[in-house]
Design a protein around this motif. Structure first.
Motif, PDB file in Angstrom:
ATOM      1  N   ARG A 157      16.505   9.509  -5.602  1.00  0.00           N
ATOM      2  CA  ARG A 157      16.159   8.795  -4.387  1.00  0.00           C
ATOM      3  C   ARG A 157      16.489   7.142  -5.138  1.00  0.00           C
ATOM      4  N   GLN A 158      16.555   6.426  -4.046  1.00  0.00           N
ATOM      5  CA  GLN A 158      16.855   5.026  -4.297  1.00  0.00           C
ATOM      6  C   GLN A 158      15.651   4.610  -5.329  1.00  0.00           C
ATOM      7  N   GLU A 159      14.380   4.984  -4.681  1.00  0.00           N
ATOM      8  CA  GLU A 159      13.346   4.657  -5.431  1.00  0.00           C
ATOM      9  C   GLU A 159      13.091   5.086  -6.960  1.00  0.00           C
ATOM     10  N   ASP A 160      14.121   6.140  -7.380  1.00  0.00           N
ATOM     11  CA  ASP A 160      14.213   6.462  -8.697  1.00  0.00           C
ATOM     12  C   ASP A 160      14.839   5.656  -9.618  1.00  0.00           C
ATOM     13  N   LEU A 161      15.624   4.650  -9.150  1.00  0.00           N
ATOM     14  CA  LEU A 161      16.577   3.770  -9.821  1.00  0.00           C
ATOM     15  C   LEU A 161      15.919   3.403 -11.234  1.00  0.00           C
ATOM     16  N   THR A 162      14.844   2.862 -11.101  1.00  0.00           N
ATOM     17  CA  THR A 162      14.190   2.040 -12.363  1.00  0.00           C
ATOM     18  C   THR A 162      14.069   3.107 -13.529  1.00  0.00           C
ATOM     19  N   ALA A 201      15.528   6.180 -18.312  1.00  0.00           N
ATOM     20  CA  ALA A 201      15.548   7.406 -19.115  1.00  0.00           C
ATOM     21  C   ALA A 201      17.122   7.564 -19.726  1.00  0.00           C
ATOM     22  N   ILE A 202      17.979   7.143 -18.810  1.00  0.00           N
ATOM     23  CA  ILE A 202      19.547   7.138 -19.441  1.00  0.00           C
ATOM     24  C   ILE A 202      19.761   6.149 -20.656  1.00  0.00           C
ATOM     25  N   ARG A 203      18.996   5.057 -20.554  1.00  0.00           N
ATOM     26  CA  ARG A 203      19.046   4.196 -21.636  1.00  0.00           C
ATOM     27  C   ARG A 203      18.569   4.857 -22.945  1.00  0.00           C
ATOM     28  N   THR A 238      27.315   3.620 -19.994  1.00  0.00           N
ATOM     29  CA  THR A 238      28.050   2.929 -18.942  1.00  0.00           C
ATOM     30  C   THR A 238      27.676   3.281 -17.599  1.00  0.00           C
ATOM     31  N   VAL A 239      27.048   4.546 -17.250  1.00  0.00           N
ATOM     32  CA  VAL A 239      26.479   4.470 -15.984  1.00  0.00           C
ATOM     33  C   VAL A 239      25.362   3.892 -15.734  1.00  0.00           C
ATOM     34  N   ALA A 240      24.572   3.837 -16.703  1.00  0.00           N
ATOM     35  CA  ALA A 240      23.214   3.051 -16.596  1.00  0.00           C
ATOM     36  C   ALA A 240      23.517   1.580 -16.448  1.00  0.00           C
TER      37      ALA A 240
END
Length: 243
Positions: free
Chosen positions: A88-93, A98-100, A113-115
């Motif tokens: 969901r949008q609120e998961d963005l941060t 997590a990706i980083r 790159t996605v992050a």
């Protein structure tokens, strides 16, 4: 809403509403109406039609793109209660973090790159004339601990393919979470008619290569010295799976 590549809404104002919501990820309807300068009655009518058609939805008082939301999967992973669901949008941060964390070792350049992209755009889900992307996340106590992401070009000659990235935080690996995330991404691509998914990984990340190969992915090519990590040239391993 399934990803179809069709963006005809029958009215210019409905197209404008959709485009604005898609660009911003989530927006208050009053702010949206003022930004587009549409009269309240007409705005309400167009939003109602977009909701009826499953194109947008209203969550916590804000409009967002309405992807078809798969059921949440809850399971116990080696003593940890985990949930896999559509992001969901609120998961963005939490997702960017997590990706980083996974990519910081310099062994997953595509994920990094996605992050960078979603952090810059501040939008998770996209679906427009040029591209679509969707994420599923694994959460523990509502914290994002892993993800699977699919990026889909809407260009006709590539529209049968999807690029996938997947990862799990180090402390949650070895519990089967990565396999479940990968399965969710593969199933979604298959259900939406894609014929091939692919991923690119530095050759130094042999663990990731082995993980994908154990899940029926095959190495299609190796590009020599494609990456430069900490001053060293590293080959890129390109893996794919046909559906």
């Amino acid at each position: 809403m399934e990803l179809t590549g069709e963006f005809e809404f029958g009215h210019e104002d409905r197209s404008r509403i959709y485009d604005h919501v898609e660009r911003h990820g989530s927006i208050d309807p009053k702010r949206l109406r003022k930004a587009l300068d549409i009269d309240p009655r007409g705005f309400g009518h167009h939003v109602a039609i977009l909701k009826r058609d499953g194109v947008v939805e209203e969550v916590d008082g804000e409009l967002r793109i309405a992807f078809e939301d798969a059921d949440e999967e809850e399971f116990r992973a080696d003593g940890v209660d985990c949930t896999i669901r559509q992001a969901r949008q609120e998961d963005l941060t939490g997702l960017v973090g997590a990706i980083r964390d996974v990519a910081e070792e310099g062994t997953y350049i595509e994920a990094e790159t996605v992050a960078d992209v979603i952090d810059h755009e501040e939008v998770l889900l996209r679906h427009n004339e040029l591209e679509s992307r969707i994420f599923f996340v694994a959460t523990v106590n509502d914290d994002v601990v892993g993800w699977v992401h699919l990026d889909v070009p809407e260009v006709g000659k590539l529209a049968h393919t999807a690029e996938l990235t997947v990862g799990v935080l180090d402390e949650y690996r070895g519990r089967g979470i990565g396999n479940r995330l990968l399965d969710r991404g593969v199933d979604w691509a298959d259900e939406n008619g894609y014929e091939k998914i692919y991923n690119s990984i530095p050759a130094t990340n042999q663990t990731a290569v082995d993980f994908l190969e154990s899940n029926e992915w095959e190495t299609e090519a190796v590009r020599e010295d494609h990456y430069k990590v900490d001053g060293r040239y590293v080959d890129e391993v390109m893996l794919a799976r046909r559906l």
